[in-house]
Design an enzyme around this catalytic site. Structure first.
Site, PDB file in Angstrom:
ATOM      1  N   HIS A 137       4.561   6.690  -9.808  1.00 26.74           N
ATOM      2  CA  HIS A 137       3.584   7.265  -9.388  1.00 26.74           C
ATOM      3  C   HIS A 137       3.819   8.160  -8.569  1.00 26.74           C
ATOM      4  O   HIS A 137       5.195   7.503  -7.837  1.00 26.74           O
ATOM      5  CB  HIS A 137       1.970   7.124  -8.914  1.00 26.74           C
ATOM      6  CG  HIS A 137       2.183   6.716  -7.325  1.00 26.74           C
ATOM      7  ND1 HIS A 137       3.127   5.339  -7.680  1.00 26.74           N
ATOM      8  CD2 HIS A 137       2.093   6.841  -5.782  1.00 26.74           C
ATOM      9  CE1 HIS A 137       2.864   4.714  -6.257  1.00 26.74           C
ATOM     10  NE2 HIS A 137       2.633   5.972  -5.351  1.00 26.74           N
ATOM     11  N   ARG A 395       2.522  -4.527  -3.349  1.00 24.95           N
ATOM     12  CA  ARG A 395       1.323  -3.882  -2.263  1.00 24.95           C
ATOM     13  C   ARG A 395       0.398  -4.067  -1.901  1.00 24.95           C
ATOM     14  O   ARG A 395      -0.271  -3.345  -3.642  1.00 24.95           O
ATOM     15  CB  ARG A 395       2.251  -2.022  -2.138  1.00 24.95           C
ATOM     16  CG  ARG A 395       1.573  -0.873  -1.095  1.00 24.95           C
ATOM     17  CD  ARG A 395       2.502  -0.045  -1.073  1.00 24.95           C
ATOM     18  NE  ARG A 395       1.566   1.114  -2.110  1.00 24.95           N
ATOM     19  CZ  ARG A 395       1.425   2.000  -1.666  1.00 24.95           C
ATOM     20  NH1 ARG A 395       0.966   2.586  -0.892  1.00 24.95           N
ATOM     21  NH2 ARG A 395       0.616   2.862  -3.184  1.00 24.95           N
ATOM     22  N   GLU A 505       1.194   5.943   7.507  1.00 25.88           N
ATOM     23  CA  GLU A 505       0.905   6.496   6.576  1.00 25.88           C
ATOM     24  C   GLU A 505      -0.267   7.612   6.721  1.00 25.88           C
ATOM     25  O   GLU A 505       0.629   8.877   6.749  1.00 25.88           O
ATOM     26  CB  GLU A 505       0.735   6.516   5.108  1.00 25.88           C
ATOM     27  CG  GLU A 505      -0.568   5.642   5.187  1.00 25.88           C
ATOM     28  CD  GLU A 505      -0.557   4.531   3.892  1.00 25.88           C
ATOM     29  OE1 GLU A 505       0.216   5.352   2.499  1.00 25.88           O
ATOM     30  OE2 GLU A 505      -1.469   3.508   3.814  1.00 25.88           O
ATOM     31  N   ASP A 542       0.710  10.906   1.865  1.00 25.09           N
ATOM     32  CA  ASP A 542      -0.999  10.816   3.090  1.00 25.09           C
ATOM     33  C   ASP A 542      -0.681  11.580   3.691  1.00 25.09           C
ATOM     34  O   ASP A 542      -1.663  11.842   4.787  1.00 25.09           O
ATOM     35  CB  ASP A 542      -1.275   9.723   3.016  1.00 25.09           C
ATOM     36  CG  ASP A 542      -1.890   8.957   2.079  1.00 25.09           C
ATOM     37  OD1 ASP A 542      -2.813   9.783   1.361  1.00 25.09           O
ATOM     38  OD2 ASP A 542      -0.582   7.958   1.292  1.00 25.09           O
ATOM     39  N   ARG A 580       9.199   8.393   0.114  1.00 27.82           N
ATOM     40  CA  ARG A 580       8.682  10.178  -0.632  1.00 27.82           C
ATOM     41  C   ARG A 580       8.498   9.875  -1.405  1.00 27.82           C
ATOM     42  O   ARG A 580       8.562   9.366  -3.223  1.00 27.82           O
ATOM     43  CB  ARG A 580      10.182  10.416  -0.031  1.00 27.82           C
ATOM     44  CG  ARG A 580      11.120  10.088   0.968  1.00 27.82           C
ATOM     45  CD  ARG A 580      12.378  10.527   0.940  1.00 27.82           C
ATOM     46  NE  ARG A 580      13.155  10.999   1.685  1.00 27.82           N
ATOM     47  CZ  ARG A 580      13.027  11.867   3.187  1.00 27.82           C
ATOM     48  NH1 ARG A 580      12.272  12.622   2.946  1.00 27.82           N
ATOM     49  NH2 ARG A 580      13.974  12.097   4.146  1.00 27.82           N
ATOM     50  N   ARG A 712      -5.843  11.140  -4.678  1.00 28.49           N
ATOM     51  CA  ARG A 712      -5.135  10.747  -3.650  1.00 28.49           C
ATOM     52  C   ARG A 712      -3.564  11.481  -3.788  1.00 28.49           C
ATOM     53  O   ARG A 712      -4.476  12.888  -4.586  1.00 28.49           O
ATOM     54  CB  ARG A 712      -4.042   9.833  -5.017  1.00 28.49           C
ATOM     55  CG  ARG A 712      -5.182   8.644  -5.075  1.00 28.49           C
ATOM     56  CD  ARG A 712      -4.195   7.324  -6.215  1.00 28.49           C
ATOM     57  NE  ARG A 712      -5.542   6.438  -6.473  1.00 28.49           N
ATOM     58  CZ  ARG A 712      -4.990   5.141  -5.126  1.00 28.49           C
ATOM     59  NH1 ARG A 712      -4.519   5.900  -4.404  1.00 28.49           N
ATOM     60  NH2 ARG A 712      -5.650   3.921  -5.826  1.00 28.49           N
TER      61      ARG A 712
END
Length: 878
Positions: A137, A395, A505, A542, A580, A712
């Site tokens: 992603h 994750r 984040e 984020d 990143r 997101r």
């Protein structure tokens, strides 16, 4: 500059003509004339001709539904081909590669000039560590089948790039190019179905097979040559300076499609692909290593003195083991329950040791030139990829672990773990971590969500050594978040030595990172466990979505700096893991400047960074590009460690604190407080339509319902990129700079720009965003799609962007944007001619799509293609 880019422009023109011929053959002269008219109007519009701009708008608005798709496809394909020409230019001996000094040699010469000894450089090289984490992603928007065709186009451009081609050779290459362009035109560029996590994992393996497998050993050869030339030393054969890890099939944060079974399947596929690739390597060695002279040690390893060709015999033995391993893994992938064969390859040492023995024997027998050929490349691949090919990170979001443990404590009658204080949680976790008995009862039947958490930990425990690289906890906020994962892993029978990395984040989490880690390191049991080595992940996307790009980038810097100093004080080796993205709004920046803009000492523990979606193709899609990208990374890390940037002065920090506060206030005022902002965002961008594009396996929202806060970071940035306002990547930053200039801080800002790489990089990134943003297109989207009562908000944002450009140029002292990055400015200008019609067409299609009662498949398909095309034009999806 035009001279420098003339070869690229010639290639763009040639590929454009081939595409035009293909369109004419497929659809006739009339459609080609329409496309060509639009292209010429777009070019004239970009040059400032207002009449032609209006004619461009009129032409695109009046296309019939039958004309929409071919026009959209034409400009999308133009952009894909332009990107190929640009990528080839970056590695062409007649393009960028001709004018760029070799990054590593240039650095070594500079270091020597600054009186660094050969020993200093050698030590820095020994400590060099690059771990690139491939993520799905934002997923690659182009289909794999099209990517393959574009790679082949690149190969043809390379073959044409010679002055001594015979006519028949040139004709053959041009015939192949025409075939490839036609194949691309007659292939549907948009996926019909959303890819599964396994599809994404296979895409990652394809990158390894098609590019990295050749590119990594080629880079290491070049690196070794530079070392030998400059400091007279060689890179050790067993050097482990480059590793690849993947989130594809392991990243379950907010993605219900990634399950324990999916992770197990991805791990098996990865091992299968590794065995397949090593088998091809070994086949070559079997054919090449026909030498008879060997050391007694190797002769014995091969089976004794009666073996005439000992190297070949060892390679044949490995070939047999790889065949056996492949067969076993194939059956496992099919779901068969099979016993592992006696000669199964599980440990990298099984592959490494016999081949390294061959290498040492060849060297000892005076055949160094043979040892340093294909055999050395294979040894390098074992160190980089190994039998895992790419390791996986797992994750998961912190609350999933909290809820799983709470369900268990309630079942055991111990109370609700979720309701306990942080001290109570830590006390419970530490007691259980040090207990010799299991905590989980055998007959317990947890909920599906909790079972999934425990099953994931069991998959990690069952995996071969070094298959799983780390466990990353997103939204980590307190020490118990880390200890909870350690307990879950212990219950599954997993080694507690597996790195568990908290991911900080949001703005608050970044600001609290030092405090959380200090509390964790104050726990004696934990300190003993980690062997004085801690990984911490810094979230870029984020934090920027939460606070705006200026406040986020300063919080990221400040958090890293505090963590570096904390770990130095505690005697802990820190590995910072940078999450990143490709865009500025998600922490993206040219690799070299991004690394050199980090706090001093941030790369002492090596570089670990995500490489995301389409950026993987742009940076590692071809072996030659891989060499260039790895050289940039290696030179930047060595430079950052040997020539670290300065510690920021107190007054610089003071200015950054003010810039952060002012920019964050403006950003949050728009995004969170202004009631018209969300309706404006949803009307002016294709945010709602993005859900129809089968981009990746992850849902666009963390929760199905909810507003912008649940989006997101990727679709949030992607949507604003599409309408060319690029809002998340600049909102608040320029206004904060203007505030400091008006407060009399111009001289300090000038000093920061000249002396502090962190600040200079921030300004350069803003310039790049502004160069990609476009006021007239953003205004056009408003007038076609937004109700009139919301137009003032759009106008206010565009006015702000215009003011911000002036503020940024006042700091950089440039007369125009990107003055010191002409290559990128040229690249943007080249693609704008093709991107502008797609933007205008997209606004038109959005209006038609939103007004029509039933969906017209022609309109919907054309809309998806404009989204893909603008992404290609902007060079990123999110």
């Amino acid at each position: 500059m035009n001279q420098q880019y003339s070869a690229m422009r010639t290639n763009v023109s040639m590929l454009g003509k081939l595409l035009g011929d293909t369109i004419k053959d497929a659809l006739g002269e009339e459609i080609l004339d329409k496309v060509e008219t639009i292209r010429k109007l777009s070019k004239s519009s970009r040059a400032g001709n207002e009449d032609d701009r209006q004619q461009l708008l009129d032409t695109l608005q009046n296309l019939s539904n039958d004309e929409l798709l071919p026009v959209a496809r034409a400009f999308n394909q133009f952009l894909n081909l332009t990107n190929v020409a640009e990528q080839y230019h970056s590695i062409s001996p007649h393009g960028e590669a001709a004018s760029n000094p070799v990054a590593l040699k240039n650095l070594f010469d500079r270091l020597k000039a600054k009186n660094f000894s050969d020993g200093d450089i050698h030590k820095a090289v020994d400590e060099l560590s690059i771990e690139l984490v491939l993520t799905a992603h934002p997923t690659e928007i182009a289909r794999r089948t099209l990517i393959h065709k574009l790679v082949e186009v690149n190969t043809c451009l390379s073959q044409l790039d010679h002055d001594d081609l015979a006519d028949y050779e040139r004709n053959n290459i041009m015939r192949r190019l025409r075939q490839l362009v036609a194949q691309s035109w007659h292939t549907d560029e948009i996926r019909k179905q959303r890819p599964t996590p396994i599809d994404e994992a296979k895409w990652g393996f394809a990158v390894v097979e098609n590019s990295l497998w050749e590119g990594v050993p080629a880079f290491l050869r070049e690196f070794n040559e530079q070392l030998e030339e400059t400091i007279g030393t060689s890179l050790p054969v067993d050097s482990n300076l480059i590793r690849f890890t993947s989130w594809m099939g392991g990243d379950r944060d907010g993605n219900p499609n990634v399950t324990a079974d999916i992770t197990r399947h991805a791990l098996l596929l990865s091992r299968w692909k590794a065995a397949d690739l090593f088998l091809k390597d070994i086949q070559i060695l079997v054919s090449e290593l026909s030498m008879t002279e060997a050391t007694p040690e190797l002769q014995a390893l091969a089976g004794g003195d009666e073996v005439v060709e000992p190297y070949r015999q060892i390679a044949k033995n490995l070939r047999s083991q790889l065949f056996s391993t492949l067969e076993y893994l194939e059956r496992r992938i099919k779901g068969e329950k099979v016993l592992p064969p006696a000669d199964l390859l599980l440990d990298n040492a099984q592959l490494w040791e016999p081949l390294y023995a061959c290498y040492q024997s060849l060297i000892a027998c005076g055949m160094k030139i043979i040892a340093n050929g294909q055999l050395l490349d294979t040894l390098r691949r074992i160190r980089c990829f190994g039998l895992q090919l790419v390791r996986i990170d797992v994750r998961q979001e912190s609350t999933c672990h909290t809820e799983a443990i709470a369900e268990l404590t309630q079942y055991l009658g111990l109370g609700d773990y979720q309701a306990w204080s942080e001290d109570e949680k830590q006390a419970f976790l530490l007691t259980e971590l040090q207990s010799r008995r299991p905590l989980t009862p055998r007959d317990w039947q947890p909920s599906d969500q909790t079972r999934e958490v425990f099953d994931t930990c069991r998959v990690i425990a069952e995996s071969p050594a070094d298959s799983v690289a780390a466990y990353v906890i997103s939204m980590a906020k307190v020490p118990s978040d880390v200890l909870a994962v350690k307990l879950l892993l212990k219950e599954a029978g997993c080694s507690l030595k597996l790195p568990v990395a908290p991911l900080f984040e949001t703005l608050d989490d970044l600001n609290n990172a030092e405090s959380v880690m200090q509390k964790l390191l104050n726990i004696p049991w934990y300190r003993d466990l980690i062997d004085d080595h801690q990984m911490v992940m810094i979230g870029y996307s984020d934090s920027a979505k939460d606070a705006g790009v200026m406040a986020a980038s300063w919080a990221q810097y400040d958090a890293q700096d505090a963590l570096i100093k904390l770990c130095e004080k505690e005697g802990v080796k820190l590995t910072l893991f940078h999450g990143r993205g490709g865009t500025i709004g998600r922490g993206g920046a040219p690799a070299h400047s991004a690394l050199l803009s980090q706090p001093p000492g941030s790369l002492k523990g090596g570089l670990r960074v995500t490489e995301q979606g389409e950026m993987i193709r742009f940076k590692f899609g071809l072996p030659q590009v891989t060499i260039s990208s790895l050289a940039l990374y290696a030179s930047a890390i060595l430079e950052a460690n040997l020539l670290p940037p300065p510690e920021p002065k107190a007054e610089w920090k003071e200015v950054m604190n003010s810039l952060s506060a002012v920019s964050c206030d403006m950003y949050r005022d728009y995004v969170r407080e202004q009631p018209d902002f969300v309706p404006y965002f949803r009307a002016a961008t294709p945010e709602l339509e993005l859900g129809k594009l089968p981009l990746g396996s992850r849902p666009a929202k963390r929760r199905p319902t909810g507003g912008v806060e649940t989006l997101r970071a990727i679709p949030w940035i992607f949507a604003w990129t599409q309408n060319r306002l690029m809002l998340p990547a600049w909102l608040g930053a320029g206004a904060a700079l203007k505030h400091e200039i008006e407060a009399g801080k111009q001289s300090i800002l000038d000093e920061m720009w000249h002396q502090w790489p962190f600040f200079k990089t921030r300004i350069a990134m803003l310039e790049m965003v502004f160069a990609k943003a476009d006021l007239w297109l953003a205004e056009y989207y408003d007038h076609r799609l937004v109700e009139k009562r919301l137009w003032p908000l759009g106008q206010k944002l565009r006015n702000q962007l215009s003011e911000d450009i002036k503020s940024v140029l006042a700091v950089s002292k440039d007369e125009q944007l990107m003055a010191d990055l002409p290559w990128i400015a040229e690249s943007i200008a080249l693609r704008n001619v093709y991107t502008d019609p797609l933007n205008v067409l997209q606004a038109e299609l959005l209006q038609r799509s939103r007004q029509q009662e039933g969906a017209d498949p022609r309109v919907e398909q054309a809309l998806m293609i404009t989204i893909a095309g603008v992404a290609a034009g902007m060079r990123n999806t999110g």
